[in-house]
Design a protein around this motif. Structure first.
Motif, PDB file in Angstrom:
ATOM      1  N   PRO A 170      56.200  88.675 -63.808  1.00 64.02           N
ATOM      2  CA  PRO A 170      55.036  88.259 -64.613  1.00 64.02           C
ATOM      3  C   PRO A 170      54.679  86.802 -64.320  1.00 64.02           C
ATOM      4  N   GLN A 171      53.385  86.531 -64.218  1.00 66.37           N
ATOM      5  CA  GLN A 171      52.934  85.179 -63.928  1.00 66.37           C
ATOM      6  C   GLN A 171      52.975  84.319 -65.191  1.00 66.37           C
ATOM      7  N   ALA A 172      53.314  83.037 -65.025  1.00 67.83           N
ATOM      8  CA  ALA A 172      53.323  82.100 -66.151  1.00 67.83           C
ATOM      9  C   ALA A 172      51.890  81.703 -66.471  1.00 67.83           C
ATOM     10  N   GLU A 173      51.372  82.204 -67.589  1.00 64.33           N
ATOM     11  CA  GLU A 173      49.972  81.975 -67.940  1.00 64.33           C
ATOM     12  C   GLU A 173      49.747  80.638 -68.648  1.00 64.33           C
ATOM     13  N   GLY A 174      50.791  79.952 -68.992  1.00 58.63           N
ATOM     14  CA  GLY A 174      50.644  78.671 -69.668  1.00 58.63           C
ATOM     15  C   GLY A 174      50.753  78.782 -71.171  1.00 58.63           C
ATOM     16  N   PHE A 175      51.111  77.686 -71.778  1.00 57.57           N
ATOM     17  CA  PHE A 175      51.258  77.630 -73.231  1.00 57.57           C
ATOM     18  C   PHE A 175      50.836  76.246 -73.690  1.00 57.57           C
ATOM     19  N   PRO A 176      50.093  76.128 -74.758  1.00 58.38           N
ATOM     20  CA  PRO A 176      49.570  77.191 -75.626  1.00 58.38           C
ATOM     21  C   PRO A 176      48.380  77.897 -74.992  1.00 58.38           C
ATOM     22  N   SER A 177      48.062  79.044 -75.518  1.00 58.10           N
ATOM     23  CA  SER A 177      47.000  79.860 -74.948  1.00 58.10           C
ATOM     24  C   SER A 177      45.632  79.351 -75.390  1.00 58.10           C
ATOM     25  N   LEU A 178      44.607  79.843 -74.697  1.00 59.04           N
ATOM     26  CA  LEU A 178      43.243  79.487 -75.082  1.00 59.04           C
ATOM     27  C   LEU A 178      42.887  80.014 -76.466  1.00 59.04           C
ATOM     28  N   ALA A 179      43.523  81.119 -76.838  1.00 61.73           N
ATOM     29  CA  ALA A 179      43.231  81.705 -78.150  1.00 61.73           C
ATOM     30  C   ALA A 179      43.611  80.757 -79.289  1.00 61.73           C
ATOM     31  N   THR A 180      44.594  79.891 -79.053  1.00 62.20           N
ATOM     32  CA  THR A 180      45.008  78.924 -80.086  1.00 62.20           C
ATOM     33  C   THR A 180      44.482  77.520 -79.786  1.00 62.20           C
ATOM     34  N   GLY A 181      43.485  77.449 -78.914  1.00 60.99           N
ATOM     35  CA  GLY A 181      42.849  76.165 -78.676  1.00 60.99           C
ATOM     36  C   GLY A 181      43.326  75.425 -77.461  1.00 60.99           C
ATOM     37  N   GLY A 182      44.380  75.891 -76.821  1.00 59.47           N
ATOM     38  CA  GLY A 182      44.861  75.245 -75.616  1.00 59.47           C
ATOM     39  C   GLY A 182      45.595  73.944 -75.849  1.00 59.47           C
ATOM     40  N   THR A 183      45.826  73.560 -77.101  1.00 60.58           N
ATOM     41  CA  THR A 183      46.529  72.316 -77.428  1.00 60.58           C
ATOM     42  C   THR A 183      47.594  72.606 -78.466  1.00 60.58           C
ATOM     43  N   LEU A 184      48.758  72.022 -78.268  1.00 57.41           N
ATOM     44  CA  LEU A 184      49.827  72.226 -79.242  1.00 57.41           C
ATOM     45  C   LEU A 184      49.425  71.683 -80.607  1.00 57.41           C
ATOM     46  N   LEU A 185      49.670  72.480 -81.627  1.00 57.22           N
ATOM     47  CA  LEU A 185      49.352  72.057 -82.979  1.00 57.22           C
ATOM     48  C   LEU A 185      50.128  70.799 -83.357  1.00 57.22           C
ATOM     49  N   ARG A 186      51.359  70.693 -82.871  1.00 60.73           N
ATOM     50  CA  ARG A 186      52.159  69.529 -83.245  1.00 60.73           C
ATOM     51  C   ARG A 186      51.640  68.231 -82.613  1.00 60.73           C
TER      52      ARG A 186
END
Length: 277
Positions: A170-186
């Motif tokens: 599986p390819q590493a799609e990145g985190f956080p996802s676009l669905a959560t805004g693409g930026t860490l909440l913290r």
């Protein structure tokens, strides 16, 4: 000219003011406008009548002159009344505008108090739940981030061992996802607890800054700053009071004679006088 001058706005306005009734700045301005417009005509009428009276002073009979003088006195009285009314109205307008401004400030203060009370009531009701929701989101984000990093590390080890397996993994799609805004909440959240403080067990964690380590860095809210400022003011006031007390004590004892010490001429004179006796 009629013996009875026509009623003007300032008559009713001054009567209402004398009776203690409220008078608005708008009503005073209307009376000032009317009196200002009427005054020149009254002054011109008095001047014209005075010129006519002087022209016929030697030829007119007593009855005619007396009638002209009565009319002239009425014009002069009207002009004088308008002048005094204007002076009075200007003073009333200044006081009325001051009262109106104070009333506006008081109304704004009342409106603010109402909005502030509404905010505080809703804060107490809704904010604890909002904090709990954010803490839950941060916990879920931390779990997802840990899972993502574990996947990345294990995948990297496997690819180093078996490069041919990279295409099937599986390819590493990145985190956080676009669905959560693409930026860490913290990295975005810096919310205080219900008392307004960041540094407490109930506060949301401090924001992540790549170039600054939050560990050991003092973070404060406006409430903390206000309390610190008040404490500093108290310390400065205390230090100033102690300094002034020291200066007073020094001034009180400065002229007191001391053995084997000459500090001022007064001490020297006292010492010499003592030796003579």
């Amino acid at each position: 000219m009629s013996n009875t001058a026509p009623k003007m706005l300032y008559h009713a306005l001054l009567a209402a003011q004398a009776a203690g009734e409220p008078v608005t700045p708008a009503a005073i301005r209307a009376a000032i406008t009317e009196a200002t417009a009427t005054l020149p005509a009254a002054q011109e009428a008095a001047s014209a009548l005075e010129a006519r009276r002087r022209a016929v002073l030697l030829s007119a009979g007593e009855a005619e002159l007396e009638a002209m003088e009565r009319e002239l006195a009425a014009h002069r009285r009207q002009a004088e009344r308008l002048q005094v009314a204007l002076e009075t109205l200007v003073g009333l307008l200044s006081a009325a505008e001051a009262r109106e401004a104070e009333g506006e400030v008081a109304a704004l203060a009342t409106a603010f108090a109402g909005r502030q009370a509404a905010l505080e009531a809703h804060w107490k009701k809704a904010y604890p739940g909002a904090l709990a929701t954010l803490r839950k989101l941060l916990a879920l984000e931390a779990e997802a981030e840990a899972a993502f990093e574990a996947w990345q590390r294990r995948r990297a080890v496997l690819v180093r061992q078996r490069p041919e397996a990279e295409e099937t993994l599986p390819q590493a799609e990145g985190f956080p996802s676009l669905a959560t805004g693409g930026t860490l909440l913290r990295r975005m959240v810096m919310l205080p607890d219900a008392t307004g403080r960041l540094r407490s067990a109930e506060a949301i964690r401090l924001p992540y800054e790549p170039h600054v380590h939050n560990n050991g860095v003092a973070q404060s809210t406006r409430l903390d700053d206000m309390e610190a400022d008040a404490a500093q003011r108290r310390e400065r006031q205390k230090a100033e009071e102690e300094h002034q007390a020291m200066l007073r004590r020094k001034a009180e004892h400065f002229d007191r004679p001391r053995d084997n010490e000459v500090r001022r001429q007064q001490n020297w004179d006292q010492m010499v006088a003592g030796q003579r006796t």
